[in-house]
Scaffold this motif. Structure first.
Motif, PDB file in Angstrom:
ATOM      1  N   HIS A   1       8.424 -12.665  -9.831  1.00 54.17           N
ATOM      2  CA  HIS A   1       9.069 -13.571 -10.780  1.00 54.17           C
ATOM      3  C   HIS A   1      10.572 -13.661 -10.482  1.00 54.17           C
ATOM      4  O   HIS A   1      11.145 -14.751 -10.396  1.00 54.17           O
TER       5      HIS A   1
ATOM      6  N   HIS B   1      13.084 -16.942  -8.981  1.00 56.05           N
ATOM      7  CA  HIS B   1      14.365 -17.491  -9.449  1.00 56.05           C
ATOM      8  C   HIS B   1      15.336 -17.636  -8.285  1.00 56.05           C
ATOM      9  O   HIS B   1      16.090 -18.603  -8.198  1.00 56.05           O
TER      10      HIS B   1
ATOM     11  N   PHE C   1      17.604 -17.572 -18.329  1.00 51.66           N
ATOM     12  CA  PHE C   1      17.192 -18.890 -17.900  1.00 51.66           C
ATOM     13  C   PHE C   1      16.494 -19.672 -19.001  1.00 51.66           C
ATOM     14  O   PHE C   1      16.007 -19.123 -19.974  1.00 51.66           O
TER      15      PHE C   1
ATOM     16  N   GLU D   1      11.861 -20.585 -16.447  1.00 52.85           N
ATOM     17  CA  GLU D   1      10.943 -19.443 -16.594  1.00 52.85           C
ATOM     18  C   GLU D   1       9.538 -19.820 -16.177  1.00 52.85           C
ATOM     19  O   GLU D   1       8.853 -19.074 -15.488  1.00 52.85           O
TER      20      GLU D   1
ATOM     21  N   ALA E   1       9.355 -19.961 -12.480  1.00 50.47           N
ATOM     22  CA  ALA E   1       9.358 -18.635 -11.847  1.00 50.47           C
ATOM     23  C   ALA E   1       8.022 -17.929 -12.043  1.00 50.47           C
ATOM     24  O   ALA E   1       7.553 -17.197 -11.164  1.00 50.47           O
TER      25      ALA E   1
ATOM     26  N   HIS F   1      14.440 -13.641 -19.899  1.00 53.36           N
ATOM     27  CA  HIS F   1      13.374 -14.460 -19.300  1.00 53.36           C
ATOM     28  C   HIS F   1      12.404 -14.873 -20.402  1.00 53.36           C
ATOM     29  O   HIS F   1      11.296 -14.354 -20.499  1.00 53.36           O
TER      30      HIS F   1
HETATM   31 ZN   LIG Z   1      12.747 -15.339 -15.404  1.00 55.89          ZN
END
Ligand SMILES: [Zn+2]
Length: 467
Positions: free
Chosen positions: A132, A136, A189, A194, A197, A236
């Protein structure tokens, strides 16, 4: 013989067809608009990572660090070709801190907390969070966010980029995500990012042979945790139906039967951590850092006469005229800047450390790109490197500087001479040769009111003949 050969070929072709079908089946992720270059991502991340390495205790244990590095490499090897940025440098450090957290910086540096490794139930759970975070980085969300913000809000962005670099006390990085800190900028973010990601993370995991279910499991673990867990989730945020969306993508990729990664290496790394003395909390580390702070000449008392009401004009270079209070002298000039200060306010730094001034202005020219906002941001980052306490204290304002459009922003700092809070006013404007003219006014915070007027007169009346 011949027939078998043909059948083998047919199988290969089938396999290729199948794998391309797999590629089209996955959700296509389009990186958001980005006004920065990948090289700028690398530079921003490099600066921030240097700060992190200075302030956070990295775990020095070959077994654990090479294990985590190995996980990172496995994910990096799974990056799809269209998202490979040749200039990026992926590094994976373990931070010896208790909170369950991890973060990645633009251009590749990633930091995984020891607490995250200890809380994971299998290797896939660590890989899930790392995939994850890596997503990003690959989608360049940090600078994409900066691009969007620059259009609307120069004040916030200057502060955030600056905060991203300097705001990072250990606490703000790991524990208090809402603070002015690295987390605010590169690690917090929007739900849209999110979601991107999460999905790309699933794709990376699947390609690396992990079961993406582990990512969803780790997010659940984080949601259940006290302490550091909610911290990661606040940086996140759940884009909505997070677990379902992850599993849906995993099914598209036929990855739900991949192994969870309960490997002997994972067991060994966890056993190794168990055998160590417990990690400190982010708060402990922050307190340690604060105790370490005071250095050098800090603590001196300075007595300086207030700025005179009459002004004296200097000509520091051809075509430039600067009028400063008549009781100020040119105390230092060199490179592309000159400093004017009253008597007793300038410290040359002869006995170690750099030079510093407690009252006065520095006028200089830095390299520019023609984009005033962006150049001002990079200048701020530059100052922040040698002034770790520097923070933006007000909104940036559009104000005339040297008779042209300019930016002025108020900053707060701690004087390295007195150890006391100081007020800083930074003004910038573009020169016609592409340079960035800057004027930094400095005064103790308690005397800011006395000096603000002088700083304003100086920036408004400075003359540059650069036609
Ligand atoms: Zn994230």
């Amino acid at each position: 013989m011949k027939a078998r050969f043909t059948s083998a070929r047919t199988q290969t072709i089938l396999a290729i067809l199948l794998s391309s079908a797999l590629v089209t089946a996955q959700t296509r992720i389009v990186p958001p608009d980005n006004g920065y270059s990948p090289a700028q991502d690398v530079e921003l991340g490099r600066q921030a990572a240097a700060q992190v390495r200075q302030e956070l205790p990295l775990l020095r244990d070959d077994l654990v660090t090479s294990y985590v590095d190995g996980l990172g490499r496995r994910l990096v090897a799974a990056i799809p070709s269209e998202l490979r940025h040749p200039e990026f440098r992926y590094t994976f450090d373990v931070v010896n801190v208790r909170e369950i957290n991890a973060f990645a910086l633009p251009g590749g540096p990633m930091f995984v907390n020891r607490g995250m490794i200890e809380a994971a139930r299998d290797e896939g759970e660590i890989a899930g969070v790392m995939a994850h975070e890596l997503s990003h980085v690959l989608l360049r969300h940090g600078t994409a966010q900066a691009t969007k913000a620059t259009k609307y809000e120069i004040g916030a962005i200057a502060g955030q980029v600056l905060g991203a670099i300097v705001g990072g006390t250990a606490g703000s990085i790991i524990a208090q995500g809402s603070n002015f800190g690295i987390s605010t900028y590169f690690m917090k973010f929007s739900r849209e990012y999110e979601s991107q990601a999460d999905i790309l993370g699933v794709q990376l995991m699947a390609r690396a042979g992990y079961n993406p279910q582990s990512m969803a499991n780790m997010f659940q673990t984080l949601a259940k945790q006290g302490g550091g867990g909610p911290e990661w989730l606040s940086d996140h945020p759940n884009p909505g139906n997070r677990e379902q969306r992850i599993l849906q993508e995993a099914r598209l990729l036929n990855a739900t039967n991949n192994p969870s990664g309960n490997t002997p290496e994972f067991q060994r790394a966890q056993a190794r951590l168990k055998g160590m003395s417990p990690a400190l909390t982010a708060k402990d580390i922050q307190q340690q850092n604060q105790r370490r702070q005071p250095t050098g000449t800090s603590g001196r008392t300075v007595n300086v006469a207030p700025p005179s009401g009459s002004y004296r004009t200097y000509q520091p270079s051809n075509g430039m005229r600067v009028a400063v209070p008549a009781n100020w002298d040119a105390v230092q000039s060199g490179g592309n800047s000159v400093t004017y200060a009253p008597q007793g306010a300038y410290f040359s730094g002869d006995n170690g450390g750099g030079s510093a001034f407690t009252h006065g202005v520095e006028v200089g020219v830095a390299q520019g790109t023609g984009d005033l906002q962006r150049d001002t941001n990079s200048l701020l980052r530059n100052f922040a490197q040698s002034n770790p306490d520097l923070q933006q204290s007000g909104r940036a304002r559009n104000e005339s500087v040297a008779g042209r459009s300019g930016i002025t922003v108020d900053l707060a700092n701690v004087s390295e001479v007195t150890g006391q809070p100081e007020y800083i006013s930074l003004s910038t404007t573009e020169l016609r040769n592409g340079g960035l003219l800057y004027i930094i006014g400095v005064a103790p915070r308690t005397e800011a009111g006395t000096y603000q007027d002088a700083f304003r007169r100086i920036r408004q009346n400075i003359q540059v003949a650069d036609r």
